[in-house]
Design an enzyme around this catalytic site. Structure first.
Site, short mmCIF file in Angstrom:
data_model
loop_
_atom_site.label_atom_id
_atom_site.label_comp_id
_atom_site.label_asym_id
_atom_site.label_seq_id
_atom_site.Cartn_x
_atom_site.Cartn_y
_atom_site.Cartn_z
N THR A 96 0.72 -1.26 0.09
CA THR A 96 0.07 0.04 -0.11
C THR A 96 0.84 1.19 -0.08
O THR A 96 0.32 2.58 -0.25
CB THR A 96 -1.03 0.00 1.04
OG1 THR A 96 0.04 0.21 2.35
CG2 THR A 96 -1.78 -1.04 1.28
N ASP A 131 22.16 6.17 8.63
CA ASP A 131 23.59 5.41 8.16
C ASP A 131 24.47 5.95 8.62
O ASP A 131 25.48 5.50 9.09
CB ASP A 131 23.52 5.20 6.51
CG ASP A 131 22.63 3.99 6.07
OD1 ASP A 131 22.31 3.31 6.85
OD2 ASP A 131 22.31 4.11 4.84
N ASP A 169 22.09 9.87 4.26
CA ASP A 169 21.29 9.14 4.90
C ASP A 169 21.63 9.11 6.62
O ASP A 169 22.52 8.78 6.78
CB ASP A 169 21.19 7.59 4.55
CG ASP A 169 19.98 6.89 5.40
OD1 ASP A 169 20.20 7.03 6.61
OD2 ASP A 169 19.05 6.35 4.60
N1 URA Z 1 16.28 10.49 5.25
C1 URA Z 1 17.65 10.73 5.38
O1 URA Z 1 18.09 10.16 5.99
N2 URA Z 1 18.24 11.73 4.31
C2 URA Z 1 17.41 12.35 3.36
O2 URA Z 1 17.80 12.96 2.63
C3 URA Z 1 16.08 12.15 3.32
C4 URA Z 1 15.51 11.29 4.41
#
Ligand code: URA
Length: 209
Positions: free
Chosen positions: A108, A203, A200
């Protein structure tokens, strides 16, 4: 419409620049996210009510100000929100902490709550929901709704970097929620990453990639 507060303090801007750089490894990234969150928490709590109490200094009695017993809660959105938690707790050590985790249903594409543990007295608390990146605003908006369904007294949203698209979404879905962000960036790319952003956040915090 909720207000958007940005931070032009030189220390926040300097630390944000270091945070964005791809040369910055996870240890330093965590330290910077922590420090920026502490500095931002100072402003996010600016409207906390105070009350006058009488105290005795070693010299004489005086009337002095204290926080007026306002109950706060901090709610990181898992997992990257955890990178902002300790920084906020440093300034508000008595705040209770809730956690919320969401995933996107592959069929979804709707956000689904997989974990939510909030303070039991949430209806007496003002919450600061934290997540470093406000990108599309989809998960932030869903998290805010799941939290609102439990009736907190009030909610503020605090992030490190926001995209205009995410701000618009949260303002539209949650006009009662003010947004505090260290920066508003240019846009989202085709993969919903914030441009120029910092990559991210999860990360980079935890060295997973
Ligand atoms: N989440 C992240 O960690 N970085 C982004 O640029 C967008 C969403």
């Amino acid at each position: 419409m909720g207000e958007v507060f940005t931070f032009d303090h030189p220390l926040i801007q300097h630390k944000l620049t270091l945070l964005r750089s791809k040369e910055t490894g996870p240890k330093e990234f965590r330290e910077l996210a922590d420090e920026i969150s502490t500095l931002m928490a100072y402003e996010v709590t600016r409207d906390m009510p105070i009350r006058e109490v009488e105290i005795e200094t070693p010299i004489q009695t005086m009337k002095a100000n204290k926080i007026a017993g306002k109950k706060l809660g901090i709610v990181p959105i898992l997992r990257a929100g955890l990178g902002m938690l300790d920084g906020v707790l440093k300034l508000i050590p008595t705040a209770k902490v809730g956690h919320i985790g969401l995933y996107r249903d592959p069929d979804t594409l709707e956000p689904v709550e997989y974990y939510c543990k909030l303070p039991t007295d949430i209806n007496e608390r003002d919450l600061i929901v934290v997540d470093p990146m406000l990108a599309t605003g989809g998960s932030a908006s869903a998290a805010l709704q799941f939290i609102k369904d439990r009736n907190p007294r009030g909610i503020k949203f605090m992030c490190l970097v926001a995209a205009p698209e995410g701000i618009e979404r949260v303002q539209k879905d949650h006009p009662d929620v003010d947004i505090f962000t260290a920066a508003v960036d240019e846009k989202l790319n085709d993969h919903a990453y914030i441009v120029p952003g910092l990559g991210d956040a999860g990360d980079r915090l935890y060295g997973t990639k």
